[in-house]
Scaffold this active site. Structure first.
Site, mmCIF file in Angstrom:
data_model
loop_
_atom_site.group_PDB
_atom_site.id
_atom_site.type_symbol
_atom_site.label_atom_id
_atom_site.label_comp_id
_atom_site.label_asym_id
_atom_site.label_seq_id
_atom_site.Cartn_x
_atom_site.Cartn_y
_atom_site.Cartn_z
ATOM 1 N N LYS A 182 0.855 -1.191 0.000
ATOM 2 C CA LYS A 182 0.000 0.000 0.000
ATOM 3 C C LYS A 182 0.885 1.233 0.000
ATOM 4 O O LYS A 182 1.727 1.412 0.889
ATOM 5 C CB LYS A 182 -0.862 0.022 1.259
ATOM 6 C CG LYS A 182 -2.274 -0.458 1.039
ATOM 7 C CD LYS A 182 -3.051 -0.251 2.309
ATOM 8 C CE LYS A 182 -4.540 -0.326 2.074
ATOM 9 N NZ LYS A 182 -5.285 -0.142 3.322
HETATM 10 O O1 G3P Z 1 -9.647 0.308 3.715
HETATM 11 C C1 G3P Z 1 -9.433 1.544 4.302
HETATM 12 C C2 G3P Z 1 -9.954 1.562 5.682
HETATM 13 O O2 G3P Z 1 -9.186 0.787 6.547
HETATM 14 C C3 G3P Z 1 -10.207 2.910 6.235
HETATM 15 O O3 G3P Z 1 -11.435 2.822 6.800
HETATM 16 O O4 G3P Z 1 -13.259 3.430 8.263
HETATM 17 O O5 G3P Z 1 -10.910 4.183 8.793
HETATM 18 O O6 G3P Z 1 -12.154 5.197 6.904
HETATM 19 P P1 G3P Z 1 -11.971 3.984 7.747
#
Ligand code: G3P
Length: 216
Positions: A84
């Site tokens: 990533k």
């Molecule tokens: O896949 C990306 C994710 O881990 C971020 O999610 O909910 O932290 O925006 P969030």
């Protein structure tokens, strides 16, 4: 649309793997630290041994050279690891270099069509538009997924779109309709995808009816 699991929780990954529908995992430094696990390498290696599909692990450097060096280290941890890389100019440079070396890059923290277009031109295997975080600031996260899918199709760009930052089952429905190649979902959302109250009511009713006619 394929389903990846968006977590670093080993128990959740094991449970989801048993369902037979998870084809990859995405992690990030926040998800790993949420689990209280400091040994990133050990965590990624363990996830890679459970799920044979791509497991995304994030670099922590911010300069292209540091990202490239760290990515090369991480790819030695397991054969199914993807790297990533954040959507910055340094990230783009690193993505171009790593893609030329045959390393799978997941271009992450993507919030615009321009970033996604550049990711594809740099040879990224995946791009991850963060749907929920765009929704959080009053934008339409899924509209970005739709736009990326359309533009990639129009130009025949092979980068796969991972709908990320998924917060609820309706995001999965919308991602599938938008043509996302993959949705990466938290374990709780995966469970919400399979559950339906009418299924549960139906099972209860079938069992009750069967009990009435079957010998005691
Ligand atoms: O896949 C990306 C994710 O881990 C971020 O999610 O909910 O932290 O925006 P969030």
């Amino acid at each position: 649309m394929h389903i990846f699991l968006d977590t670093a929780n080993i128990e959740q990954i094991r449970q989801a793997a048993r369902l037979g529908i998870v084809s990859g995992v995405t992690t990030n430094p926040s998800l790993v630290s949420n689990e209280g696990m400091a040994d990133y390498e050990a965590v990624v290696k363990e996830i890679c041994s459970i799920i044979p599909g791509p497991v995304s692990a994030e670099v922590l450097g911010t300069k292209a050279q540091a990202m490239i060096e760290q990515a090369h280290q991480i790819t030695r941890w397991a054969p199914n690891v993807a790297i990533k890389i954040p959507a910055t100019a340094d990230g783009l440079e690193a993505t171009s270099a790593l893609s030329k070396d045959g390393i799978k890059v997941n271009f992450t923290l993507c919030f615009s069509l321009n970033q996604a277009l550049l990711a594809a031109l740099a040879g990224a295997t995946y791009v991850s538009p963060f749907v929920g975080r765009l929704d959080d600031i009053g934008h339409d996260g899924m509209a970005l997924v739709t736009d990326i899918v359309d533009v990639y199709k129009r130009y025949g760009l092979p980068t796969q779109v991972i709908a990320a930052s998924i917060r609820h089952p309706q995001h999965c429905v919308a991602a599938a309709k938008a043509g996302a190649h993959i949705a990466t979902v938290p374990y709780a959302v995966l469970m919400q995808m399979i559950r339906h109250p009418l299924t549960e009511i139906g099972i209860t009713r079938f069992l009750a009816d069967w009990k009435r006619v079957s010998p005691a």
